[in-house]
Design an enzyme around this catalytic site. Structure first.
Site, PDB file in Angstrom:
ATOM      1  N   CYS A   1      93.655  51.270 -15.995  1.00 32.12           N
ATOM      2  CA  CYS A   1      94.135  50.329 -15.156  1.00 32.12           C
ATOM      3  C   CYS A   1      93.335  48.997 -15.216  1.00 32.12           C
ATOM      4  CB  CYS A   1      94.275  50.721 -13.785  1.00 32.12           C
ATOM      5  SG  CYS A   1      95.398  52.086 -13.466  1.00 32.12           S
ATOM      6  N   ASP A   2      92.271  49.232 -15.038  1.00 30.87           N
ATOM      7  CA  ASP A   2      91.059  48.076 -15.268  1.00 30.87           C
ATOM      8  C   ASP A   2      91.345  47.387 -16.805  1.00 30.87           C
ATOM      9  OD1 ASP A   2      87.930  47.228 -14.453  1.00 30.87           O
ATOM     10  OD2 ASP A   2      88.441  47.203 -16.357  1.00 30.87           O
TER      11      ASP A   2
END
Length: 185
Positions: free
Chosen positions: A64-65
């Protein structure tokens, strides 16, 4: 609430998605999420813009980062008529802290933690994990869905090339400055 299986997996295990099944051409459902200051945000707040909704399980995970950072970089090449919105169930305070540390300036990060309104309306709530699945929705300026990508394995990144090619067909690209505000709003 509608349940769907066979759409995506988490660590190679099938999961159940809760909520509506949307199709390209459908009218985009309304929703209410909150920004980093806990202000309500709805579909109408982006009226007249092409919207890329990036659903992610949690900004505090490596994929997600990476995804959010990548879309932040790509946003520099997109028209000002395109907004990129990353939506998760992370608390707004955690999102704000993460955005500041990651230097996110061109992606608006929003939280669906209160009512799961977005997740239910777009059919991306994972029943077993109580998180959002990894999915991308492109909604045009007339609020019609023009692209949907449910990432088959949630621990993988989306197909960026397909997302960007679709949105660039709708609106030509150009350099735009960032506003320096995570949560953009």
């Amino acid at each position: 609430m509608q349940e769907r299986t066979g759409v995506t997996r988490f660590k190679n295990n099938p999961v159940t998605l809760l909520g509506s099944e949307l199709k390209v051409g459908d009218q985009a459902p309304d929703f209410q999420v909150v920004d980093s200051a806990l202000n309500p945000v709805t579909l109408a707040d982006f009226k007249g813009k092409t919207k890329i909704f990036c659903c992610v399980p949690s900004l505090d995970t490596p994929v997600c980062d990476s995804e959010t950072r990548r879309f932040n970089q790509e946003a520099a090449q997109l028209s000002a008529d395109i907004v990129i919105l990353t939506i998760s169930l992370d608390l707004p305070f955690a999102q704000k802290r993460w955005c500041a540390a990651a230097g996110i300036e061109r992606v608006t990060v929003l939280s669906d933690y209160q009512e799961h309104s977005f997740g239910s309306a777009y059919g991306v709530v994972i029943k077993e994990l109580k998180l959002l699945s990894r999915a991308i929705f492109i909604v045009n300026a007339a609020d019609k869905l023009t692209y949907i990508q449910h990432v088959p394995e949630i621990t993988n990144e989306p197909d960026y090339a397909a997302v960007l090619a679709t949105v660039k067909q709708e609106i030509p690209t150009k350099e735009i400055p960032g506003d320096g505000v995570c949560g953009g709003y």
